[in-house]
Design a protein around this motif. Structure first.
Motif, short mmCIF file in Angstrom:
data_model
loop_
_atom_site.label_atom_id
_atom_site.label_comp_id
_atom_site.label_asym_id
_atom_site.label_seq_id
_atom_site.Cartn_x
_atom_site.Cartn_y
_atom_site.Cartn_z
N UNK A 81 -5.26 0.26 -6.72
CA UNK A 81 -4.16 0.54 -7.66
C UNK A 81 -3.80 2.03 -7.69
N UNK A 82 -4.84 2.84 -7.51
CA UNK A 82 -4.68 4.29 -7.63
C UNK A 82 -3.90 4.90 -6.46
N UNK A 83 -4.06 4.27 -5.30
CA UNK A 83 -3.48 4.81 -4.08
C UNK A 83 -1.95 4.84 -4.16
N UNK A 84 -1.39 6.01 -4.15
CA UNK A 84 0.07 6.19 -4.26
C UNK A 84 0.81 5.38 -3.20
N UNK A 85 0.20 5.30 -2.00
CA UNK A 85 0.81 4.58 -0.87
C UNK A 85 0.99 3.09 -1.17
N UNK A 87 1.61 1.81 -4.15
CA UNK A 87 2.33 1.63 -5.40
C UNK A 87 3.42 0.56 -5.35
N UNK A 88 4.27 0.62 -4.34
CA UNK A 88 5.38 -0.35 -4.30
C UNK A 88 4.97 -1.72 -3.77
N UNK A 89 3.75 -1.84 -3.26
CA UNK A 89 3.31 -3.12 -2.71
C UNK A 89 2.50 -3.96 -3.70
N UNK A 90 1.87 -3.30 -4.67
CA UNK A 90 1.04 -4.04 -5.64
C UNK A 90 1.83 -4.24 -6.92
N UNK A 91 2.11 -5.52 -7.24
CA UNK A 91 2.96 -5.80 -8.40
C UNK A 91 2.19 -6.37 -9.59
N UNK A 92 0.89 -6.63 -9.42
CA UNK A 92 0.13 -7.21 -10.53
C UNK A 92 -1.38 -7.06 -10.28
N UNK A 93 -2.14 -7.25 -11.35
CA UNK A 93 -3.59 -7.36 -11.25
C UNK A 93 -3.91 -8.85 -11.36
N UNK A 94 -4.73 -9.35 -10.43
CA UNK A 94 -5.13 -10.75 -10.48
C UNK A 94 -5.29 -11.35 -9.09
N UNK A 95 -5.78 -12.59 -9.02
CA UNK A 95 -5.92 -13.33 -10.23
C UNK A 95 -7.26 -13.07 -10.89
#
Ligand SMILES: [Zn+2]
Length: 259
Positions: A81-85, A87-95
């Protein structure tokens, strides 16, 4: 167009024909996909797929309750989640979530307190990184709502593969959670009675492929191209045009996942 908001394209089930599965879904009008992680490896591969299919595949990263007994390292999710690179690819935490389903008299996902801690840690991460959560909840609604009640404020998110009753639906609605509906609505009598009660404004479509293949393909591997079968079935149950289901669920998916 449709969005499949929960599809395990990161699983080995698709290693031999992943590009074709995505192509066939697109031909069926299913143009975007949210691919959740269930463990360390599948979270990593969800992000890789999102990078390879930019704007088409979106990743969620997390540990399924089945991982709870293995003492997973939640900091790995934070690293992603932290990786700026990313950012636009991860849209949620889960499942993430709770699963109290019993197998041979024991809870398959292990101790309830351990599951709850793993769930809570991921809810906290979602909050810190301002992401919605994809919640897996099976036979554990009471405790799921208690864990959420302990948070400073309820998460944004979806109860994926919603399996609760009317009372659970009411509580979820009060929290503003979306409800994910899958192919099992085509064969589960219980779901057929509940699903018409879900407000259109809270409804999401998902296949949970490779699992939960809808009628008339039960027994085969599930694929995201079957989303329209789920939409058709819900439209018939509610006696409304399928176009209304498509429009509402696509708008909901865009709003929740910011895609
Ligand atoms: Zn699940």
């Amino acid at each position: 167009m449709y969005i499949d908001t929960h599809v395990q394209l990161n699983f080995a089930d698709y290693d031999s024909d992943r590009a074709m599965v995505i192509g066939n879904a697109k031909k069926a009008g299913v143009r975007q996909f949210v691919v959740p992680g269930v463990d360390h490896n599948s979270s990593r591969t969800a992000v890789l797929l999102a990078r390879q299919h930019e704007g088409v595949v979106f990743a969620a990263v997390g540990f399924h309750p089945y991982e709870a007994p293995h003492n997973p390292d939640v900091s790995y999710i934070e690293t992603l989640l932290k990786d700026e690179e990313n950012k636009k690819y991860i849209v949620a935490v889960g499942e993430c979530g709770l699963d109290y389903h019993e197998y041979k008299g024991e809870i398959a996902a292990g101790r309830k307190d351990v599951q709850q801690r793993l769930f809570e840690d991921q809810l906290t991460l979602a909050r810190t990184y301002d992401k919605p959560v994809i919640i897996h909840c099976r036979d554990a609604f009471e405790d799921m709502f208690s864990v959420i009640a302990r948070l400073p404020q309820p998460p944004r998110g979806v109860l994926h593969c919603f399996s609760g009753g009317l009372q659970d639906l009411r509580l979820a609605q009060e929290l503003g959670l979306y409800m994910g509906v899958d192919g099992n609505v085509t064969y589960s009598k219980q779901l057929m009675t509940i699903v018409p009660h879900i407000p259109l404004s809270m409804l999401l479509l998902e296949t949970d492929a490779p699992y939960l293949t809808p009628v008339p393909h039960r027994g085969d591997r599930n694929e995201p191209k079957y989303i329209p079968l789920i939409a058709d079935h819900i439209a018939k149950l509610r006696n409304i045009p399928v176009a209304d289901i498509m429009k509402a669920t696509t708008e909901n998916a865009r709003a929740l996942f910011s895609i």
